[in-house]
Structure formats: structure tokens, C-alpha cells
Design a protein around this motif. Structure first.
Motif, PDB file in Angstrom:
ATOM      1  N   UNK A 198       0.848  -1.187   0.000  1.00 27.65           N
ATOM      2  CA  UNK A 198       0.000   0.000   0.000  1.00 27.65           C
ATOM      3  C   UNK A 198       0.883   1.235   0.000  1.00 27.65           C
ATOM      4  N   UNK A 199       0.472   2.264  -0.724  1.00 27.70           N
ATOM      5  CA  UNK A 199       1.249   3.485  -0.865  1.00 27.70           C
ATOM      6  C   UNK A 199       0.450   4.653  -0.320  1.00 27.70           C
ATOM      7  N   UNK A 200       1.160   5.557   0.356  1.00 24.30           N
ATOM      8  CA  UNK A 200       0.529   6.766   0.882  1.00 24.30           C
ATOM      9  C   UNK A 200       1.628   7.729   1.295  1.00 24.30           C
ATOM     10  N   UNK A 230       6.831   9.749   1.327  1.00 24.79           N
ATOM     11  CA  UNK A 230       6.083   8.754   0.561  1.00 24.79           C
ATOM     12  C   UNK A 230       6.631   7.380   0.895  1.00 24.79           C
ATOM     13  N   UNK A 231       5.755   6.453   1.208  1.00 26.25           N
ATOM     14  CA  UNK A 231       6.196   5.129   1.634  1.00 26.25           C
ATOM     15  C   UNK A 231       5.277   4.062   1.068  1.00 26.25           C
ATOM     16  N   UNK A 232       5.857   2.880   0.885  1.00 23.76           N
ATOM     17  CA  UNK A 232       5.131   1.674   0.496  1.00 23.76           C
ATOM     18  C   UNK A 232       5.365   0.646   1.590  1.00 23.76           C
ATOM     19  N   UNK A 233       4.302   0.121   2.161  1.00 20.04           N
ATOM     20  CA  UNK A 233       4.396  -0.848   3.252  1.00 20.04           C
ATOM     21  C   UNK A 233       3.605  -2.091   2.893  1.00 20.04           C
ATOM     22  N   UNK A 238       6.420  -3.781   7.011  1.00 15.10           N
ATOM     23  CA  UNK A 238       7.764  -3.529   6.479  1.00 15.10           C
ATOM     24  C   UNK A 238       7.667  -2.432   5.430  1.00 15.10           C
ATOM     25  N   UNK A 239       8.499  -1.420   5.565  1.00 14.12           N
ATOM     26  CA  UNK A 239       8.514  -0.294   4.627  1.00 14.12           C
ATOM     27  C   UNK A 239       9.531  -0.602   3.536  1.00 14.12           C
ATOM     28  N   UNK A 240       9.036  -0.855   2.325  1.00 18.45           N
ATOM     29  CA  UNK A 240       9.887  -1.244   1.201  1.00 18.45           C
ATOM     30  C   UNK A 240      10.393  -0.045   0.419  1.00 18.45           C
ATOM     31  N   UNK A 261      10.056   5.562  -7.257  1.00 19.45           N
ATOM     32  CA  UNK A 261       9.355   4.300  -7.036  1.00 19.45           C
ATOM     33  C   UNK A 261       9.343   3.421  -8.280  1.00 19.45           C
ATOM     34  N   UNK A 262       9.110   4.023  -9.447  1.00 17.64           N
ATOM     35  CA  UNK A 262       8.969   3.247 -10.679  1.00 17.64           C
ATOM     36  C   UNK A 262      10.198   3.349 -11.583  1.00 17.64           C
TER      37      UNK A 262
END
Length: 433
Positions: A198-200, A230-233, A238-240, A261-262
Motif C-alpha cells: 500500500x502506498x501513501x 512517501x512510503x510503500x508498506x 515492512x517499509x519497502x 518508485x517506478x
């Protein structure tokens, strides 16, 4: 006028000139006497018994029969004693030629008075206590016998050491093996096949933001200017992915446009794990996002308005699963009080190091508690497939991958297939009951 007359005219000094310079010399001598008579303003010397403070610290937390049990240590240091000692030993045993300044700060050496300097254990304790409680640098002066300047430097250099030592392992991008495990975990827990996380975005308030910058860092709904993260967990918190440093006046789309990110996906280097949803095969994984994010193939958003039971179920499932990143933000701020309260530093780079170091140690704690989905005992290198070396070919690859990433039809198709997949699973489960 001959040469002798010119020399006497230029270099001869009369009695009036002699008297003038003698007067100036006397005034300067009198001024020097007055300066010497005035008391010099020096710093008040404070004797800090750091040797006794270290003995007390070891007796409280690190001896075999220490005063406080291990759950006290975990509560006050936010991690287990084994993990904390691993970090201290990793920093103190680091070798390089020349040794960087942030590692040299933690080496034991004689100071100018002949006393041994403060040990790495005490400096790391001062740094982790500031991170955990969000206190000022001089808050632990009485217990650790450490000056405010030394405690502030301990936090500054500690974050730099954490980033250099552990960022390649604990804040790396997921590999092919990691993607397989993450997708399986999300499919089992949330019922979303192919989900990567999930991203936020999160705002960290900046109390001491310069006045000239408050226009770009300020927001109307925040008391102080903010800096965005900005984080993806994943489901295990776990924060990837972490991208920090954008001004708070931006929104999530502006941050995404500047985020790396991309980057691997656009360079055709991202790991590919095909998956099937409702009988349709997809190649690239996706992230759950809220309504502000664009309708890209790599994002799955909820519906604004649910018109029937099928849409309502999908909306509930998507919003429930997307709370993983919200929970990760809450745990990160609850664990590190320095990130929870408004930042007091004056430089963005200092705040960036604090944020990244806190995220790295957050992931280290998850691994230490056996809560992570992936196995990090072996450090994997990201698999790099062949990429064209010609500049025009690289541009063509990025253009093609960017078109696939921003494909709205794929986004709509994936959203509909996920909705039908979840609805069918619920119907099958109700029939079995």
C-alpha cells in the motif's frame, strides 16, 4: 633638485611626526593594559564523571545481572538488547582507510586532558534515547554525564552510520524472491492476488522551518510547515520504499512525480512475477492507493460511491487492506517520538537522515521480532536483465514502459477483475457454509 635633496625630502621625519606616533603608541599600550585587567569570559568548566556514568549504565541494562529486566530495555530503547548491541558493535568495529568522520566520532581515544573519551555504547544510548523520546540533547546530561553538544553530535553521526551500514539491506527494493512471498502473503491475508503493498504519504511538521521557506512548506491544515514522506508498506508493516524531502505544500501526485518508485520499472529492471485474477493474467504487481492517485496500471483504487453489494464489498476490502501503510506510519511515529513531534532541526538533510534512520531501524526491529514476511539472512542483489546500451534504445524502452504504467484500460480491467474475484470467493465461502 638633485638626488640627495629628493631623498631628504621623502624620508626625513620631523619632531612633530615623532611626537604623534609616540602618542599613538602610548595610547595603544594603555589600551592593552586595560584589556589585560578585564576578566576573560570563559566557559564554566563542568566535571562530568562519564566513567561512573558508564558503569551505572552497564549495571542498569547490560550486565549479566542488570537492574532492569529485558522488557524495560525494550520499552526504553524501542528494540531488544541483542539488536542494540549489534548496532553498537557494527558502528564501533567499522574499518576503512580513511575512516569517515561519523564513524571516527564513535571510536574510543584520549582527549586533550588525557582522559578516555565517551564510549560508543554511551553515545549510541544518547542517540537512541533522543530518537525514542524526542527529547532535547541535554535531557540525559544528569544520567549519561554528556554535554548537549556531544549528545547532539551523537544523534547526527548515529543516523549517518545507520544509513551507511544498514540501508543496502533494510531499505532495498524487493527482489524476485521477495515479490513472490509478498504477493502470497497479501493473497492469503487480504485476498488480493498480485498485491505488492500500500502506498501513501505522511507529513512531518517542521517547527524551525526558515521564514523564507514557509510558503512552500506550509499548509493551511497544519500548525507548522511540513515535509512529506512517501512510503510503500506491506502487510507486516515492512517499509519497502521511502522517499522523503518534498515540501509540504505539494500533494501526493507531486511527490509521486519526483519519486524513484517506478525507476526500475521504467528501465525494465523490475522483477516480473505474473499472476492471474479472475482468469486474466497480469505481469506487473500493483499498490493499493487512495482516491488522489492517478488511474495507472500499477494502482488499485476504491470506488468513490458504491452502487451495489459487489462494489460495497470491494470498497470495504480495498480500504481495509490499504490501512497497512497507515498502520506502518502509526507504528513508526509511536516508536520514534522524535518523528512524532514537530522537528526542531534547521536543515532538511538533517531531518532526512533522521527519517531514513528511523525507517531502517523500524525494519530491523521487525526482523528481530520475526515479523517480516521475507527472509533477510542472505542479502540478495536485485536481478538486472540486459538493458540496451544505446541511448535511443533506452529512451524507447522508457517510453514503452511508461505507456504500460499509465494505461488506464489496464487499471480499469484490473479493478473489475479484482472485484469479481473477491465477490466469487465470498459466494463460494457462503455456499460451503
Amino acid at each position: 633638485m638633485n638626488q640627495n635633496q629628493i631623498g631628504r625630502t621623502v624620508f626625513d621625519i620631523d619632531e612633530e611626526t615623532d611626537a604623534f606616533y609616540l602618542q599613538k603608541a602610548a595610547e595603544y599600550h594603555e589600551w592593552l593594559i586595560q584589556q589585560e585587567a578585564q576578566p576573560r569570559l570563559t566557559r564554566t568548566p563542568i566535571f562530568r564523571d562519564r566513567e561512573d556514568a558508564e558503569r551505572r549504565l552497564r549495571a542498569d541494562y547490560f550486565d549479566d545481572h542488570c537492574k532492569y529486566p529485558l522488557y524495560y530495555f525494550r520499552r526504553r530503547f524501542r528494540m531488544s538488547r541483542k539488536l542494540f548491541l549489534k548496532i553498537v558493535n557494527g558502528i564501533s568495529s567499522y574499518t576503512a582507510n580513511p575512516l569517515p568522520q561519523h564513524f571516527h566520532f564513535f571510536t574510543s581515544r584520549l582527549d586533550c586532558t588525557g582522559r578516555m573519551s565517551i564510549s560508543a555504547l554511551m553515545k549510541c544510548t544518547a542517540a537512541i534515547r533522543q530518537m525514542a523520546y524526542g527529547s532535547t540533547p541535554d535531557a540525559f546530561d544528569e544520567y549519561l554525564q554528556m554535554s548537549e553538544h556531544t549528545a547532539r553530535d551523537a544523534l547526527f553521526f548515529f543516523n549517518m552510520c545507520i544509513i551507511e551500514l544498514y540501508m543496502p539491506k533494510y531499505l532495498r527494493k524487493p527482489t524476485l524472491e521477495d515479490v513472490v512471498k509478498i504477493q502470497q502473503k497479501h493473497n492469503n491475508v487480504h485476498g488480493f492476488p498480485g498485491m505488492l503493498g500500500s502506498i501513501d504519504c505522511m507529513h512531518w511538521e517542521w517547527k524551525n522551518c526558515p521564514v523564507s521557506w514557509q510558503g512552500q512548506y506550509g499548509r493551511g491544515d497544519k500548525k507548522y510547515p511540513t515535509i512529506m514522506l512517501e512510503a510503500v508498506a506491506s502487510q507486516d508493516l515492512w517499509i519497502w520504499h521511502a522517499f522523503y524531502g518534498m515540501a509540504g505544500a505539494n500533494n501526493d501526485i507531486n511527490v509521486l512525480d519526483n519519486s524513484p518508485l517506478f525507476d526500475d520499472l521504467l528501465d525494465d529492471l523490475a522483477p516480473v512475477v505474473p499472476y492471474v485474477v479472475n482468469g486474466v493474467e497480469y505481469r506487473n504487481g500493483y499498490y493499493l492507493a487512495d482516491g488522489i492517485y492517478p488511474e495507472w496500471a500499477s494502482f488499485v483504487k476504491s470506488f468513490t460511491v458504491a452502487t451495489d453489494p459487489k462494489h460495497t464489498l470491494f470498497k470495504q476490502r480495498q480500504e481495509s487492506a490499504r490501512k497497512d501503510v497507515e498502520r506502518a506510519f502509526g507504528v513508526l511515529q509511536g516508536r520514534w517520538g522524535l518523528i512524532q513531534q514537530p522537528a526542531r532541526a534547521y536543515e532538511v538533510n538533517t531531518l532526512r537522515r533522521i527519517m531514513y534512520a528511523g525507517i531502517i531501524m523500524h525494519n530491523m526491529i521487525l526482523e528481530d521480532q520475526n515479523m517480516s514476511v521475507v527472509d533477510l539472512k542472505h542479502v540478495y542483489s536485485n536481478p538486472a536483465r540486459s538493458m540496451q546500451t544505446v541511448w535511443i534504445d533506452r529512451c524507447e524502452t522508457q517510453r514503452r514502459k511508461a505507456k504500460e504504467l499509465r494505461d488506464k484500460d489496464t487499471h480499469t480491467s484490473l479493478q473489475q477483475n479484482l472485484m469479481n474475484h473477491i465477490w466469487r470467493e465470498v459466494e463460494e465461502a457462503s455456499e460451503e457454509d
